[in-house]
Structures are given as structure tokens and as C-alpha cells.
Design an enzyme around this catalytic site. Structure first.
Site, PDB file in Angstrom:
ATOM      1  N   ASP A 160       0.799  -1.231   0.000  1.00 42.54           N
ATOM      2  CA  ASP A 160       0.000   0.000   0.000  1.00 42.54           C
ATOM      3  C   ASP A 160       0.830   1.278   0.000  1.00 42.54           C
ATOM      4  O   ASP A 160       0.374   2.307  -0.493  1.00 42.54           O
ATOM      5  CB  ASP A 160      -0.903   0.032   1.238  1.00 42.54           C
TER       6      ASP A 160
ATOM      7  N   HIS B 173       3.643   1.771  -1.658  1.00 39.58           N
ATOM      8  CA  HIS B 173       3.927   2.034  -3.070  1.00 39.58           C
ATOM      9  C   HIS B 173       2.663   2.504  -3.797  1.00 39.58           C
ATOM     10  O   HIS B 173       2.697   3.430  -4.585  1.00 39.58           O
ATOM     11  CB  HIS B 173       4.402   0.755  -3.775  1.00 39.58           C
TER      12      HIS B 173
ATOM     13  N   ASP C  83      11.827   5.664   4.420  1.00 41.39           N
ATOM     14  CA  ASP C  83      13.261   5.661   4.152  1.00 41.39           C
ATOM     15  C   ASP C  83      13.721   7.117   4.068  1.00 41.39           C
ATOM     16  O   ASP C  83      14.097   7.614   3.002  1.00 41.39           O
ATOM     17  CB  ASP C  83      13.546   4.909   2.849  1.00 41.39           C
TER      18      ASP C  83
HETATM   19  O1  PAF Z   1      13.378   2.276  -2.115  1.00 49.81           O
HETATM   20  C1  PAF Z   1      13.585   1.392  -2.973  1.00 49.81           C
HETATM   21  O2  PAF Z   1      12.767   0.504  -3.214  1.00 49.81           O
HETATM   22  C2  PAF Z   1      14.904   1.388  -3.743  1.00 49.81           C
HETATM   23  O3  PAF Z   1      15.951   1.800  -2.933  1.00 49.81           O
HETATM   24  C3  PAF Z   1      14.865   2.210  -5.045  1.00 49.81           C
HETATM   25  C4  PAF Z   1      14.626   3.677  -4.758  1.00 49.81           C
HETATM   26  C5  PAF Z   1      13.762   1.683  -5.937  1.00 49.81           C
HETATM   27  C6  PAF Z   1      16.186   2.083  -5.783  1.00 49.81           C
HETATM   28  O4  PAF Z   1      16.470   0.772  -6.124  1.00 49.81           O
END
Ligand code: PAF
Length: 286
Positions: free
Chosen positions: A36, A38, A151
Site C-alpha cells: 500500500d 507504493h 526511508d
Molecule cells: O526504495 C527502494 O525501493 C529502492 O531503494 C529504489 C529507490 C527503488 C532504488 O532501487
């Protein structure tokens, strides 16, 4: 209907044509195992741009030997269906061979921002992240790119990379999306045992405790860090790897809380190291 593009040339050509037609491109880079968090970014991209692209690429450069590169969940059909449900127009899913056909000759290296927090634990990780994100930006040519605030260090580093390399891209930070019980959504939550999954909401609860102390006037980082650590130690079986207070986006450890800071924590369970954070201060990251 979402189209899966595997060829870099095809993706570049599409991006070029959209630009030529004056269409804005929104981009959500992912490593798949979509959840969710994403999908919230994807829906936002669809709302804010004419065309939306999500990449699904498990980037070997950001995993050190012994990390979970091989075990990382991969299911492009499931991910494409999920992206489609969020309204994404194109899923860019290149192979490792296409992205890295030869030995890497030139890669990016992050400075001080990668020496703390996750970067201190995983020394090559953020160099791999900025190298792939830089490549993806050149291929997809987005106007806006979406990254999760869970993150927060990655978000700060990507913002700095965009500034340093003059990418004409707006970086949009998305608030942490959580399960009903407060656990931050993460592709790595599947690694938790049943018992650990029950304990994991304690991460957010410990941050809520920190926020309460802050609202009551506490400004000494040490007191807040000790309270959060004690809460985590008594409510989880995981190992508390780090609890610390950092300025944002400079990522300098703070002994006294003033201005915009974030409280970051990492707890190591048997097969997953979970992170969470709380941003406090004068302004929010947006
Ligand atoms: O956050 C993530 O999933 C990864 O670090 C990313 C930004 C897709 C880079 O591979």
C-alpha cells in the site's frame, strides 16, 4: 491497461515522445513486492501527472554480499496487477543485464549523508541506490518522482543527488503508510515470524511515546532516546540496533532538539531489520 516495458530504448523513446507532446511524467521507482505504501505513491502520481511510470527492478548494486538480494520477493505479474489497480500507465521492468551490461565503470558515491543510520550499517547501499536512481531518471525522464518518508535517509540523499546533478525533477516525499495496527508497510515485513509480527507495532508506539515527551516539552535527545529504547526492549524480542535524533535533511545527530528533526529507529528481528521514524519540528518534509 498497464503496459510492461523491459527495453531501455523503448522506455526512453516513450518518455521522449511524451515530453515532446508536452505531457508531464510521474515516476515511482520500486524494487517490486508492492504494498500500500507504493500504491499510495502511484495513485498520487496518477493524480498529479499526465503519464505515470513505476519501475520494478531489484537493484543488485545496493545489496552487499550476504544481504537478501537473492531472497528478495519477485513477482512481476502480481506487481503489474497492483500497479494497474493504482492507475499506472507503464511498468518499467528491465533485466539486470540490460541495466548493467558491463562491469560498472563509473558509479556514484554518496558523501557524509551515507555515513550515518542505514548507511553506517550498509556501507555500499546508498551508492547503489543513487547510481540506479540516476540511471532510471535518465531513462524515464520524469517531472516528478515519488519516494517514501519511511526511508527518510534515502529521500534526503536522493534530494541531494537531484540538486548536485541538476536533474530537473521534483522529488515528492510520501508520508509513511501503516497497517491498521501501526506497523509501517514494508516489503520486508514478510520476513517476520508470527510472534515478531505481533510485536512489531511497538516500533510506532515507541515513536508515539517520543512525540508525547516532545509535546510535553522534553528537548534532550538522550531522555527521549532512552525512553524509546526502553519501550522497544520491553515490548519486542528484537535487538534495538539504533535509536537516535538527527536533523533533517542534513542528517547530523542532535543532542538537543531544535527545528526540524527526525527520530529514527532500527530493530533487528530474526530475519528482518525494521526501520521507522518520526519527523518533528517547525516544518514537515514535503
Ligand atoms: O526504495 C527502494 O525501493 C529502492 O531503494 C529504489 C529507490 C527503488 C532504488 O532501487
Amino acid at each position: 491497461m498497464t503496459e510492461v516495458i523491459t527495453s531501455i530504448q523503448d522506455m526512453k523513446r516513450l518518455a521522449h515522445d511524451f515530453k515532446h507532446d508536452g505531457k508531464s511524467i510521474g515516476f515511482v521507482p520500486t524494487m517490486g513486492a508492492l504494498h500500500d505504501g507504493h500504491l499510495t505513491m502511484m495513485r498520487r502520481s496518477v493524480k498529479e501527472n499526465d503519464v505515470s511510470v513505476a519501475s520494478v527492478f531489484v537493484n543488485p548494486l545496493q545489496f552487499a554480499p550476504g544481504e537478501d538480494y537473492d531472497a528478495y520477493p519477485r513477482d512481476i505479474e502480481k506487481d503489474t496487477k497492483a500497479a494497474e489497480s493504482a492507475g499506472i500507465d507503464y511498468v518499467f521492468h528491465p533485466s539486470v543485464e540490460a541495466m548493467y551490461p558491463d562491469e560498472i565503470g563509473v558509479a556514484l558515491k554518496v558523501g557524509k549523508l551515507a555515513e550515518v543510520l542505514e548507511g553506517a550499517q550498509r556501507p555500499i547501499h546508498f551508492n547503489g541506490v543513487v547510481t540506479v536512481v540516476n540511471k532510471l531518471f535518465n531513462i524515464v525522464q520524469p517531472d516528478r518522482a515519488y519516494f517514501g518518508k519511511k526511508d527518510a535517509q534515502q529521500l534526503a540523499i536522493v534530494e541531494k543527488m537531484v540538486q548536485d546533478f541538476n536533474h530537473p525533477i521534483e522529488i515528492v516525499g510520501q508520508d509513511i503508510v501503516r497497517e491498521d495496527d501501526g506497523l509501517a508497510k514494508s516489503s520486508r515485513n514478510v520476513y517476520l515470524t508470527e510472534q515478531e509480527r505481533q510485536e512489531a507495532p511497538a516500533l510506532q508506539k515507541s515513536l508515539q511515546l517520543a512525540e508525547k515527551l516532545y509535546r510535553e516539552g522534553e528537548r534532550e535527545s538522550k531522555i527521549i532516546v532512552e525512553a524509546v529504547t526502553a519501550y522497544l526492549e520491553s515490548h519486542t524480542s528484537g535487538h534495538v540496533d539504533e535509536v537516535a535524533v538527527y536533523s533533517y535533511p542534513e542528517l547530523v545527530e542532535q543532542h538537543h532538539i531544535e527545528g526540524r528533526i527526525f527520530i529514527s529507529l532500527a530493530v533487528k528481528f530474526s530475519k528482518a531489520r525494521l526501520i521507522d521514524n518520526l519527523i518533528i519540528g517547525d516544518e514537515e518534509i514535503d
